[in-house]
Design a protein around this motif. Sequence first.
Motif, PDB file in Angstrom:
ATOM      1  N   LEU A   1       0.826  -1.205   0.000  1.00  0.00           N
ATOM      2  CA  LEU A   1       0.000   0.000   0.000  1.00  0.00           C
ATOM      3  C   LEU A   1       0.858   1.252   0.000  1.00  0.00           C
ATOM      4  O   LEU A   1       0.579   2.223  -0.718  1.00  0.00           O
ATOM      5  N   ARG A   2       1.924   1.258   0.796  1.00  0.00           N
ATOM      6  CA  ARG A   2       2.780   2.445   0.868  1.00  0.00           C
ATOM      7  C   ARG A   2       3.492   2.690  -0.465  1.00  0.00           C
ATOM      8  O   ARG A   2       3.605   3.840  -0.916  1.00  0.00           O
TER       9      ARG A   2
ATOM     10  N   ARG B   1       0.937   4.084  -3.039  1.00  0.00           N
ATOM     11  CA  ARG B   1       0.584   5.491  -2.819  1.00  0.00           C
ATOM     12  C   ARG B   1       1.763   6.417  -3.106  1.00  0.00           C
ATOM     13  O   ARG B   1       1.572   7.551  -3.540  1.00  0.00           O
ATOM     14  N   ARG B   2       2.969   5.923  -2.864  1.00  0.00           N
ATOM     15  CA  ARG B   2       4.131   6.741  -3.217  1.00  0.00           C
ATOM     16  C   ARG B   2       4.227   6.919  -4.724  1.00  0.00           C
ATOM     17  O   ARG B   2       4.509   8.021  -5.201  1.00  0.00           O
TER      18      ARG B   2
ATOM     19  N   ARG C   1      -3.657  10.340   3.962  1.00  0.00           N
ATOM     20  CA  ARG C   1      -4.265   9.012   3.999  1.00  0.00           C
ATOM     21  C   ARG C   1      -3.276   7.966   4.529  1.00  0.00           C
ATOM     22  O   ARG C   1      -3.640   7.130   5.370  1.00  0.00           O
ATOM     23  N   GLU C   2      -2.033   8.015   4.064  1.00  0.00           N
ATOM     24  CA  GLU C   2      -1.046   7.043   4.534  1.00  0.00           C
ATOM     25  C   GLU C   2      -0.728   7.252   6.007  1.00  0.00           C
ATOM     26  O   GLU C   2      -0.567   6.289   6.763  1.00  0.00           O
ATOM     27  N   HIS C   3      -0.648   8.528   6.419  1.00  0.00           N
ATOM     28  CA  HIS C   3      -0.384   8.814   7.832  1.00  0.00           C
ATOM     29  C   HIS C   3      -1.504   8.263   8.717  1.00  0.00           C
ATOM     30  O   HIS C   3      -1.247   7.685   9.779  1.00  0.00           O
TER      31      HIS C   3
ATOM     32  N   MET D   1      -3.439   5.734   8.030  1.00  0.00           N
ATOM     33  CA  MET D   1      -3.353   4.273   8.029  1.00  0.00           C
ATOM     34  C   MET D   1      -2.307   3.784   9.026  1.00  0.00           C
ATOM     35  O   MET D   1      -2.555   2.871   9.824  1.00  0.00           O
TER      36      MET D   1
END
Length: 409
Positions: free
Chosen positions: A223-224, A227-228, A252-254, A256
């Motif tokens: 996922l990371r 998104r990157r 959003r990643e933060h 998660m």
Amino acid sequence: MAIRRSATKRHGLPTTVQLRLTPAPAQADALAAAVLLCNEAATLISRLAFQYRVFTVLELHRLAYYDARAQLAGLGAQAAVRAIARVAGAYANRRASKKRAHIFRPHGAVPYDARLMSFNRDARTVSLWTPTGRVTVPYTGRPKDLKTIEALPLGEADLICRRGEWLLQVALTLPKPPVREPVGGFLGVDQGVANLAVTSDGAVLPGPALPGPVGGNGHVRTLRKRRRRQRRRLQRKGTSAARRVLRRLSGREHRMMTDLNHQISKYVVREAERTDRGVALEDLQGIRGRVRAHRFQRRTLHNWAFAQQITFTRYKAARAGIAFVLVDPAYTSQACPECGHISRANRPARGRFVCKRCGLAGHADHIAARNIATRGAAGWAAINQPHATGLPSPRRDRESKPPASTGGS
């Protein structure tokens, strides 16, 4: 054995409760004007502080209080005082490294204290200062948070507008329970990049033990990376539509990772409470400066939320009365928990451990977690041993570190 005081206070545990405000349109406009004005005042005071190299609250008050109120119409006395305190706090730990004046975002969070707000807990409304007068706004929240607001004394609060929704984050102090003796030993937790957390019981987190859509550590990394790549593609495109998508995806990643760290810390504390054990983690402060990683691994290493997971586990353990210690991370993945033999050759592969002396084999992260649990028990015993002079032993809510080793892990 080095001992550091716990970050929690002796008289209670600090916490934050988030309330959702439901202002009328006119009240929302007044709150927006208050946020803009307070942040403009903080930026003005920050520029004066940087120009004259004045950073303490008292000296900054003498320098900027009257100028700020004269230049910004509608800025109240207490709002100016809080803006001065914000500026002093912004420069408290970074004044030497600051190359330019600190600028406050126009829509950033604004602190409110008891002189700027007052609660009516029966009606569940809060009165907030604005440049055009006070507004009384209803608030809602989770039943648990509302019960906490009604029962405990309130501290300062931050007024936030997030995506058109008004929030009030209120600081509270919870009563601190006594720390129970870890009669069952310690539950060690090894933090890493390949596996976010592995306990001395062999549980790999995140995994089947945790609820939610994230299936495991491989899923998190996928996922990371996805998104990157998405952020990089949108930033390269640079159109207005791409910028709108970036704004929608921001944070959003933060969120998660924060949710995962909450789940992991909650599981660890509940397992320790169920088995009458304490919690031991590695003291990873400064790891980014100590570890030498390949340039392709630096992004992953530097973006991993080690400190957040430690912070969440610490305060959850304190709330439950669970013993919590931080141990020296040196050689935890190279030492054998059975015979104590330490060698780099004990790690033939990243995830494999085979002791060259006694032949103990297992997953390297699980072995490290067992060593952390052993060091946690030794550190706790050293802190709580009777004093030779008959004086009371050190407080049991302190964190301990074994003496530093001569090499890295």
